[in-house]
Design an enzyme around this catalytic site. Sequence first.
Site, short mmCIF file in Angstrom:
data_model
loop_
_atom_site.label_atom_id
_atom_site.label_comp_id
_atom_site.label_asym_id
_atom_site.label_seq_id
_atom_site.Cartn_x
_atom_site.Cartn_y
_atom_site.Cartn_z
N HIS A 394 0.96 -1.18 0.01
CA HIS A 394 0.01 -0.10 0.00
C HIS A 394 0.92 1.20 -0.15
CE1 HIS A 394 -3.59 2.13 -0.02
NE2 HIS A 394 -4.20 1.55 0.98
N ASP A 398 -2.31 1.59 -4.39
CA ASP A 398 -3.53 1.84 -3.77
C ASP A 398 -4.62 0.75 -4.14
OD1 ASP A 398 -2.66 4.31 -2.55
OD2 ASP A 398 -3.12 5.40 -4.26
#
Length: 422
Positions: A394, A398
């Site tokens: 992350h 995304d």
Amino acid sequence: MGESVAEATITNWLKQVGDKIEVDEAVLEIATDKVDSEVPSEVSGILVEQLFGKDDLVQVGQTIAIIETEGNSVSQNVKQEVVVPVEVAAIEKSVEVAKETLATPNNFSDSEKFFSPLVKNIAKEEGISVGELENISGSGKDGRVTKEDILKFVADRKIESKSKSQEPVVSKPAPITQKPTAVSTNGGDEIIEMDRMRKLISGYMVASVQTAAHVQSFIEVDVTNIVKWREKVKTAFEKREGEKLTYTPIFMEAVAKALKDFPMMNIAVDGDFIIKKKNINLGMAASLPNGNLIVPVIKNADQLNLVGMAKAVNDLGNRAKTGKLKPDDTQGGTYTVTNVGTFGSVFGTPIINQPQVGILALGVIRKVPAVIETPEGDFIGIRQKMFLSHSYDHRVVDGALGGSFVKRVAEYLEAFDVDRDF
């Protein structure tokens, strides 16, 4: 060594000093991060010196042994250049220490500290200088050195002196190797030391979790058409190609296509920089017979057709099981796929293979009741389904990208052409 391999550990010397060696004959065994290999000799001759011992870590480019070839005697030079200077230096150092000890008078009156007559006598008998006596940490009142303190100092010094005198005088300290121990602590438990590969895997997994911000996305896929197609063609495929057709190359083909559609999943992270990889090299996690894990890499996977992918998968898988992988076979991966369904798992949350940013877990294929939509209406039917579990970093990926990528893989699998040739 393979590209990007910088160091290796010597695991075993197959030849000893004095042994005759032929060209291309294996001299020693080494281990990189995950692959064990043999190192052959480039010349014929006699092994006259091993410059490193077992379990030593050696950098690529370093000389690890000296071989005397015909008409090129080097054994005497080696002894003179390597061993003799070290021996002379050790003797000279001992002489200097002795001179300093003899030159230092035990004039305890020069010391500002108080020492009892007993402590002074022991110090004189054992050749302890005033400076050494002043540095002893006293356990008596006001920090005074007691009889027990000085006797402990003498005993410790003798042990240290004995251990130093037993050390071999060589150019490189001999490595201390500890064999795995199995100890019963309460009559039932057993303590087993991890082997070298398990220790490496353990370190990599912990480092990956501490480095990457792991997030998972899951998606269920209907692979009924793939199951039917494989059942229809697998016998003909093996007869024509000499290879078994498993599900893995079919899934790998879909992953390679999806990576072309989403190139920002085919990246690596280096500090604050993102490295966008030119080639699509798929890592294929494989379990070894001893339970350890290895990840051979299919290079330029997007350029292979299904036959080529099947041959690559089978070749790497077979060589992994037999311990015949080369160092370069595990290098250069840009994305990894692991088949947790092999062990009956419905899905998993795999750990990212650093410095990659994503790894896909393939769950077991199961027959499940499902709603089937048709122009005539919906009905319940038996379908072959599986879960895809996508772990991604992350920090740079995304949810939109991570989720879209695994969805694209699912779309390729569900749109599989049942009329295609292999």
